[in-house]
Design a protein around this motif. Structure first.
Motif, PDB file in Angstrom:
ATOM      1  N   ARG A  44      -2.205  43.998  76.728  1.00  0.00           N
ATOM      2  CA  ARG A  44      -2.174  42.621  76.837  1.00  0.00           C
ATOM      3  C   ARG A  44      -3.456  41.576  76.682  1.00  0.00           C
ATOM      4  O   ARG A  44      -4.050  41.160  75.822  1.00  0.00           O
ATOM      5  CB  ARG A  44      -0.971  42.302  77.407  1.00  0.00           C
ATOM      6  N   PRO A  60       1.337  47.478  81.504  1.00  0.00           N
ATOM      7  CA  PRO A  60       0.923  46.210  80.311  1.00  0.00           C
ATOM      8  C   PRO A  60      -0.056  45.541  80.397  1.00  0.00           C
ATOM      9  O   PRO A  60      -0.722  44.787  79.637  1.00  0.00           O
ATOM     10  CB  PRO A  60       2.771  44.971  80.459  1.00  0.00           C
ATOM     11  N   GLU A  61      -0.634  45.424  81.411  1.00  0.00           N
ATOM     12  CA  GLU A  61      -2.049  43.621  81.325  1.00  0.00           C
ATOM     13  C   GLU A  61      -2.839  44.813  81.146  1.00  0.00           C
ATOM     14  O   GLU A  61      -3.898  43.201  80.685  1.00  0.00           O
ATOM     15  CB  GLU A  61      -2.119  43.959  83.523  1.00  0.00           C
ATOM     16  N   GLN A  95       1.504  47.517  73.209  1.00  0.00           N
ATOM     17  CA  GLN A  95       0.961  46.472  72.220  1.00  0.00           C
ATOM     18  C   GLN A  95       0.500  46.394  71.211  1.00  0.00           C
ATOM     19  O   GLN A  95      -0.445  47.779  71.336  1.00  0.00           O
ATOM     20  CB  GLN A  95      -0.180  44.787  73.747  1.00  0.00           C
ATOM     21  N   ARG A 138       2.644  40.302  66.077  1.00  0.00           N
ATOM     22  CA  ARG A 138       2.411  41.267  67.115  1.00  0.00           C
ATOM     23  C   ARG A 138       3.552  41.985  67.359  1.00  0.00           C
ATOM     24  O   ARG A 138       4.943  41.362  67.023  1.00  0.00           O
ATOM     25  CB  ARG A 138       1.591  40.518  68.103  1.00  0.00           C
ATOM     26  N   CYS A 148      -5.126  42.896  73.250  1.00  0.00           N
ATOM     27  CA  CYS A 148      -4.272  42.378  71.794  1.00  0.00           C
ATOM     28  C   CYS A 148      -4.881  41.247  72.164  1.00  0.00           C
ATOM     29  O   CYS A 148      -5.006  40.950  71.513  1.00  0.00           O
ATOM     30  CB  CYS A 148      -2.758  42.685  72.376  1.00  0.00           C
ATOM     31  N   ASP A 149      -5.124  40.466  72.721  1.00  0.00           N
ATOM     32  CA  ASP A 149      -5.041  38.493  72.853  1.00  0.00           C
ATOM     33  C   ASP A 149      -7.314  38.718  72.860  1.00  0.00           C
ATOM     34  O   ASP A 149      -7.510  37.631  72.463  1.00  0.00           O
ATOM     35  CB  ASP A 149      -4.949  38.947  74.526  1.00  0.00           C
TER      36      ASP A 149
END
Length: 362
Positions: free
Chosen positions: A89, A85-86, A64, A336, A92-93
């Motif tokens: 992510r 990916p959690e 990410q 992104r 990134c969030d």
């Protein structure tokens, strides 16, 4: 040169002629129409241009990444996930939003203190998510991410990382040659200093680092020694062993000099084999060569299968034009990686903020 990887190189290679002397003979234009490749050829930031490229290898994209541009700032984040990916992510969030909500980019309290706060906050936040969901998804305790973040703020570069990724600064020497300086150091068991550190911290564990098929692994499981997530290697509640990983970042700062020309931020998938499209071309050609295949064969591989040949790869190249420092304002953007959407950046939250104000402790 093979078409879709060649186009990945072009995104970051073409604008380089503005900053350094390069051979442009093998440059093509535009992005390939391929679902596993994404690129943003050229966008403005407050002191130059940047380009951005990502190629997917895993069944689910684990890398990410983001670029956030402001009036006198730019933020780059590269988050190389593993196990899923959690965690990437989550970072990134939340990471950039947390920086902005505290006003830290405008106030810039001492950078090491800021980075420790921000990255430990990401660690704590993701572990809270793990605790909430591990009953229904036990494997989330084995998901983690590297984290590389960079900020240019009013002519000063700030870099922090917990990872295998790298940041490289390119400069021009007096003899007009390009000099590349690596700004980050690997948190990886392949490094002798990392193995020594681990052995010193765990003197009673003869298997703290294990040589497995020619590669050093921590506990025979993982190569990185620092990460966000990986709860099963950090918290006894998720495993039967003692904690062996940590989330402590390495940090560097430097004032940009007149001969500095570009910065490269890239995930480990690039550096294993060998700007964005040019570098990715080199990496994937090398990945093909090592497997005794042609690129035509590699490009036909489906996602998931490609993971056996190369990792997900993210590259951000930031070109620096010192004549633009403090010059004309450019749009504030949020980009992104691998998500084909560009919107306004939340740097606008900082407008009107008192630079003498202090940030409350979290």
């Amino acid at each position: 040169m093979f078409s879709w990887i060649r186009t990945l190189v072009t995104a970051c290679w073409r604008p380089l002629q503005r900053y350094v002397r390069v051979n442009m003979d093998d440059v093509t234009l535009g992005c390939a129409d391929d679902s596993l490749l994404w690129c943003k050829d050229l966008e403005k930031h407050y002191c130059g241009d940047f380009s951005f490229a990502v190629v997917q290898a895993n069944e689910v994209m684990e890398d990410q990444s983001q670029v956030e541009t402001g009036r006198d700032s730019i933020f780059v984040g590269v988050y190389d996930g593993h196990g899923g990916p959690e965690a990437a992510r989550f970072i990134c969030d939340h990471l950039f939003q947390h920086l902005i909500s505290k006003g830290l980019l405008e106030i810039m309290e001492p950078y090491p203190k800021m980075c420790y706060k921000m990255l430990f906050q990401q660690q704590d936040g993701f572990l809270t998510l793990v605790r909430r969901t591990c009953a229904i998804k036990p494997m989330i305790a084995a998901i983690g991410s590297c984290c590389l973040m960079g900020v240019i703020w009013k002519g000063t570069l700030y870099v922090a990382h917990v990872d295998n990724s790298r940041a490289v600064l390119g400069s021009i020497s007096r003899s007009d040659n390009i000099i590349a300086e690596q700004l980050t150091r690997h948190h990886n068991a392949s490094m002798e200093e990392v193995r020594q550190e681990l052995r010193a911290l765990h003197p009673d564990d003869s298997h703290i680092v294990v040589l497995k098929q020619g590669t050093w692994h921590i506990k025979g499981i993982i190569q990185v020694s620092r990460s966000i997530g990986d709860a099963y290697l950090k918290k006894p509640e998720f495993s039967v062993g003692s904690p062996v990983l940590k989330a402590e970042p390495s940090i560097c700062t430097s004032v940009l000099q007149p001969n500095d020309r570009y910065l490269i931020f890239a995930s480990d998938g690039l550096w294993k084999h060998g700007i964005a499209r040019r570098l990715l071309t080199m990496a994937l050609h090398e990945a093909s060569r090592k497997r005794g295949m042609t690129y035509d064969q590699v490009k036909k591989l489906e996602k998931g299968v490609g993971r056996y040949f190369h990792d997900d790869i993210t590259v951000v190249v930031m070109f620096i034009d010192h004549e633009l420092l403090g010059g004309k304002a450019v749009p504030e953007l949020s980009v992104r990686g691998f998500v084909d959407a560009v919107g306004p950046s939340n740097f606008t939250i900082l407008e009107g903020m008192d630079p003498e104000a202090r940030v409350p402790e979290p």
